[in-house]
Design a protein around this motif. Structure first.
Motif, PDB file in Angstrom:
ATOM      1  N   ARG A  53       0.802  -1.095   0.183  1.00 35.70           N
ATOM      2  CA  ARG A  53       0.015   0.241   0.215  1.00 35.70           C
ATOM      3  C   ARG A  53       0.997   1.286  -0.090  1.00 35.70           C
ATOM      4  N   PRO A  54       0.349   2.405  -0.358  1.00 38.28           N
ATOM      5  CA  PRO A  54       1.079   3.610  -0.190  1.00 38.28           C
ATOM      6  C   PRO A  54       1.692   3.929   1.121  1.00 38.28           C
ATOM      7  N   GLY A  55       2.857   4.185   1.153  1.00 37.69           N
ATOM      8  CA  GLY A  55       3.563   4.451   2.548  1.00 37.69           C
ATOM      9  C   GLY A  55       4.100   2.933   3.294  1.00 37.69           C
ATOM     10  N   GLY A  56       3.685   1.903   2.590  1.00 33.86           N
ATOM     11  CA  GLY A  56       3.973   0.637   3.171  1.00 33.86           C
ATOM     12  C   GLY A  56       5.448   0.333   2.710  1.00 33.86           C
ATOM     13  N   SER A  57       6.040  -0.836   3.164  1.00 34.72           N
ATOM     14  CA  SER A  57       7.519  -1.199   2.869  1.00 34.72           C
ATOM     15  C   SER A  57       7.206  -3.035   2.302  1.00 34.72           C
TER      16      SER A  57
END
Length: 603
Positions: free
Chosen positions: A540-544
């Motif tokens: 997800r956006p901002g995830g790793s």
């Protein structure tokens, strides 16, 4: 090189009853398993002293499975000409399950005229029966609802049960004597080749045909070659030869008698040149087979030299299969030979680098070869240890450990990565390769709202489910059997994607692995390629997306594969620990979009 034992019963039933013969064989199976041999193999033959004690290799291999923990079980080989494919497929699936995924299946055409005569099978249909039978069995193992309308067998849509434990099916082999067509066909099918060491020059030509056909068909690597030898090992060269000479000669006489129809007027278009070949074999004796290295006899040093010399002369092979209790050899001497070879010669041959490894393109192929062999031995040892626990304690919690699941108690890696990870609280996490479920369940206990735990090993999936229930987080941990991302919904994404990889590189051609072995090694880094290619699409956006790697992996190759996938690898954290007799650094790497690796971060 892998080295196993094979049984070719050349037994006069008036001299040694079957009960005694098989008791001796199973004692050798247990012994070989403890010494680190690779496999046990047995033939299918009928109605004659030459092989007739083994009309069904699967029956013996089921007994061998019960007497061993690590040995591969190889049919050497089953005969489609005399078996219905529905029966073969079902028995193969059953033995693969009983053995925990240790089965490898060799097929052969059969070559003894008296067997065809007694079964009422036309020898001129041998090749067609073989091709149709192997294709049907392979489809039944790989697919469901298989319908066949063949020349020799027909049946409606059928799902063979049990389904094979190894997917898509156990490794397959094709036995060949001297026919170039058989070697070419095996290569085209993508099967390993089983052969006997006839003249080295002729073997080299046939193996070239096999490997050229393998590569032309688009199969990765260069195929797998298994050669069968008589072997007797003793502390003194002359003593070894004196012990082996008459048993080898007795075996050769039995072969000549069983195949005598070929020299008495029998012929078949499916077996060109067999009369001449059998005539040559009938003229063999101990000294001639020793001279061409078809018999390996001597001290451990002698035999290592003999194997290496024939390996180089014939163009190379990956597996040696050794007849150790042939014909009239005293079973006590056979046992002594297996022990001496296993202790003094086997470790040296297993450390040799097969040609398939040299072709992977690594900077230090010899060290990587040793490393993957060591890792596979660790896998086998951990499955067979008498002190392997049913429960263990890690991170101040108690955990269940199921059979066939990677045991965190024998490696520091699980605990290291658990401590290095910043688990998302309130977010979502996907763990690839969940094993016993320590990290996935710990993430849920730390406050992660949704955890998906996947593993290619169904035993690991059930183990994680058990530990999630044990710690009261079953409602937040979804366990799923999946090869990487294959079984996940197409658009499912996560705040954290993590894989504690099977970082030890093995040869791409290495296919004879259990699901337990795949927790330790990755042939050709196929799984790493898939993770690098797909992981970021699941974030997800901002995830790793994080990869748990190790200094025991091939860092340079990982860098190149990341660059090929358009992925950059950056360091997050690392920790060095001592395991056994050496230091290992575990590294947590972050994936990001980019043209290549970032500043040597994977190093």
């Amino acid at each position: 090189m892998e080295v196993g034992i094979n049984f070719f019963p050349d037994v006069d039933h008036r001299v040694k009853p079957a009960e005694r013969y098989f008791a001796e064989c199973l004692d050798l199976v247990e012994l070989a398993d403890g010494l680190g041999y690779h496999h046990v193999r047995i033939v299918e033959h009928y109605f004659h002293q030459y092989g007739g004690y083994s009309p069904n290799p699967i029956v013996f291999l089921a007994a061998a499975a019960a007497r061993s923990r690590n040995l591969k079980l190889i049919t050497g080989a089953v005969l489609p000409a005399f078996n219905h494919p529905l029966k073969l497929a079902g028995e193969i699936g059953m033995l693969d399950a009983v053995s925990g995924g240790r089965l490898e299946v060799g097929f052969a055409r059969a070559f003894l005229p008296h067997e065809f005569q007694r079964f009422g099978v036309d020898m001129d249909t041998s090749r067609a029966r073989f091709d149709e039978g192997v294709d049907a069995v392979r489809r039944l193992l790989t697919e469901e609802d298989v319908a066949v309308a063949g020349r020799f067998h027909s049946f409606p849509a059928t799902t063979s049960l049990p389904r094979p434990t190894q997917r898509p099916h156990p490794p397959l082999w094709v036995a060949a004597l001297s026919s170039e067509h058989s070697f070419r066909s095996a290569g085209e099918l993508g099967c390993g080749i089983m052969a006997i060491p006839l003249a080295a020059d002729a073997m080299r030509r046939n193996l070239e045909v096999y490997r050229e056909a393998w590569q032309a068909a688009g199969h990765p690597g260069r195929g797998r070659v298994m050669l069968a030898f008589h072997m007797h090992c003793a502390p003194d060269r002359e003593l070894a030869r004196a012990r082996a000479e008459e048993p080898v000669n007795a075996y050769l006489r039995s072969l000549a008698a069983a195949a005598s129809d070929w020299t008495s007027g029998v012929s078949s278009a499916d077996y060109p040149g067999y009369r001449q070949m059998i005539e040559k074999l009938a003229a063999d004796d101990f000294h001639s087979v020793l001279a061409r290295s078809a018999a390996l006899v001597g001290t451990p040093d002698d035999i290592v030299d003999q194997v290496r010399e024939f390996h180089d002369r014939c163009g190379g092979f990956e597996v040696a299969s050794l007849q150790v209790n042939f014909s009239t050899l005293d079973p006590v001497l056979a046992r002594e030979s297996v022990v001496l070879f296993g202790e003094k010669a086997l470790p040296r041959l297993r450390a040799d680098v097969p040609g398939a490894v040299r072709g992977v393109g690594m900077t230090d192929s010899a060290s990587v070869a040793r490393d993957y062999q060591r890792s596979l031995q660790r896998s086998r040892d951990s499955r067979g240890r008498r002190d392997r626990p049913a429960e263990f304690r890690l991170a101040d919690r108690d955990w269940a450990l199921f059979d066939e699941v990677f045991p965190p108690v024998y490696s520091a890696s699980t605990e290291v990565f658990l401590n290095l990870l910043d688990l998302p609280r309130g977010g979502s996490m996907l763990e690839i390769g969940c094993g016993a479920g320590v990290i996935a369940v710990s993430a849920a206990l730390a406050g992660c709202a949704q955890v998906v735990a996947t593993d290619v090993n169904p035993h690991a999936v059930r183990n994680t489910e058990s530990n999630a229930a044990r710690h009261g987080v079953a409602g937040r941990v979804r366990c799923q059997e999946s090869d990487m991302f294959a079984a996940l919904p197409p658009r499912e994404t996560f705040d954290l994607v993590f894989w504690h990889s099977n970082f030890v590189l093995a040869p791409e051609t290495l296919t004879r692995l259990t699901l337990h072995d795949l927790a330790y090694v990755d042939p050709g880094y196929r799984a790493h390629r898939a993770f690098l290619r797909e992981a970021l699409d699941r974030v997800r956006p901002g995830g790793s997306a994080l990869l748990g790697f190790s200094s025991r992996g091939d860092v340079e190759l990982l860098r190149r594969l990341a660059g090929d996938a358009g992925v950059a690898l950056g360091p997050v954290a690392a920790r060095e620990v001592r395991e056994r007799d050496h230091a290992v650094e575990y590294r947590l790497l972050r994936l990001s979009r980019g043209a290549g690796t970032a500043g040597g971060g994977a190093g």
